[in-house]
Design an enzyme around this catalytic site. Sequence first.
Site, PDB file in Angstrom:
ATOM      1  N   GLY A  46       0.841  -1.189   0.000  1.00 15.00           N
ATOM      2  CA  GLY A  46       0.000   0.000   0.000  1.00 15.00           C
ATOM      3  C   GLY A  46       0.878   1.243   0.000  1.00 15.00           C
ATOM      4  N   GLN A  51       3.285  10.061   0.993  1.00 18.20           N
ATOM      5  CA  GLN A  51       4.560   9.356   1.189  1.00 18.20           C
ATOM      6  C   GLN A  51       5.565   9.667   0.072  1.00 18.20           C
ATOM      7  OE1 GLN A  51       2.451   5.408   1.998  1.00 18.20           O
ATOM      8  NE2 GLN A  51       4.289   5.206   3.248  1.00 18.20           N
ATOM      9  N   CYS A  94       5.489  -0.035   7.632  1.00 17.13           N
ATOM     10  CA  CYS A  94       5.204   1.118   6.777  1.00 17.13           C
ATOM     11  C   CYS A  94       6.448   1.442   5.968  1.00 17.13           C
ATOM     12  CB  CYS A  94       4.810   2.302   7.659  1.00 17.13           C
ATOM     13  SG  CYS A  94       4.460   3.798   6.709  1.00 17.13           S
ATOM     14  N   LEU A  95       6.257   1.743   4.683  1.00 14.64           N
ATOM     15  CA  LEU A  95       7.405   2.090   3.837  1.00 14.64           C
ATOM     16  C   LEU A  95       8.092   3.361   4.325  1.00 14.64           C
ATOM     17  CD1 LEU A  95       5.883   1.258   0.334  1.00 14.64           C
ATOM     18  CD2 LEU A  95       7.561  -0.068   1.624  1.00 14.64           C
ATOM     19  N   HIS A 136      -4.837   2.286   7.303  1.00 11.09           N
ATOM     20  CA  HIS A 136      -3.450   2.763   7.429  1.00 11.09           C
ATOM     21  C   HIS A 136      -3.170   3.840   6.366  1.00 11.09           C
ATOM     22  CE1 HIS A 136       1.048   1.804   7.962  1.00 11.09           C
ATOM     23  NE2 HIS A 136       1.016   2.527   6.858  1.00 11.09           N
ATOM     24  N   GLU A 137      -3.608   3.587   5.121  1.00 13.65           N
ATOM     25  CA  GLU A 137      -3.344   4.547   4.034  1.00 13.65           C
ATOM     26  C   GLU A 137      -4.160   5.824   4.199  1.00 13.65           C
ATOM     27  OE1 GLU A 137      -0.807   4.002   2.498  1.00 13.65           O
ATOM     28  OE2 GLU A 137      -0.641   1.851   2.755  1.00 13.65           O
ATOM     29  N   HIS A 140      -2.496   8.116   6.469  1.00 16.61           N
ATOM     30  CA  HIS A 140      -1.412   8.895   5.847  1.00 16.61           C
ATOM     31  C   HIS A 140      -1.948  10.200   5.249  1.00 16.61           C
ATOM     32  CE1 HIS A 140       2.259   6.551   6.065  1.00 16.61           C
ATOM     33  NE2 HIS A 140       1.699   5.465   5.577  1.00 16.61           N
TER      34      HIS A 140
END
Length: 190
Positions: A46, A51, A94-95, A136-137, A140
């Site tokens: 995702g 990000q 998380c990235l 989660h996204e 962000h």
Amino acid sequence: MALKTILTAPDPRLKKKAKAVESVDADVRQLMDDMLETMYAAPGIGLAAPQIDVLKRVIVLDIDREDVKTGPIFMANPEIIEASDEDATYEEGCLSLPEHYSDVVRPASVKVRCLDRDDKKQEMVCEGLLSTCVQHEIDHLDGILFVDHISALKRNMILRKLLKARKEQERDEADGKPASDKKKESAAAI
Ligand SMILES: [Zn+2]
């Protein structure tokens, strides 16, 4: 398509609130495609536009697990319109917080309204890992990271380690040392 650089915490740009898109036009579709390519290359399951330093309410997902296989999902202006009373706990990564993981409790299922890649209004019921990823996204997009859901003690420990790792990397680069290839295979980053 183009690979974008993924911001890592602590970075003030990850704490900003993204703006809704007016419609999914050619520019937003290009953004979605770049995000998907960047997410696959990371690799992750995702990615949200903030990000990659774009403050638009756009997310992409692709979960390919034994129990859940979604294929690529593109969402613009996603909003949660229903959430289950029942909670679920997943170990999230998380990235933007590479190599750190923590259990996070969220509603087990959510109903999401969004625009798809063709600018069509969609509603989708998300369960299991997909529910976790979508929430989660969307976080962000509001400048919230998964570490904001855990204890301050654990959050500060993770952020301190990330800062230390970044400083070490910058020092190595300044010394002309090759970047160490410490990246390890681990749980999915979203
Ligand atoms: Zn994330």
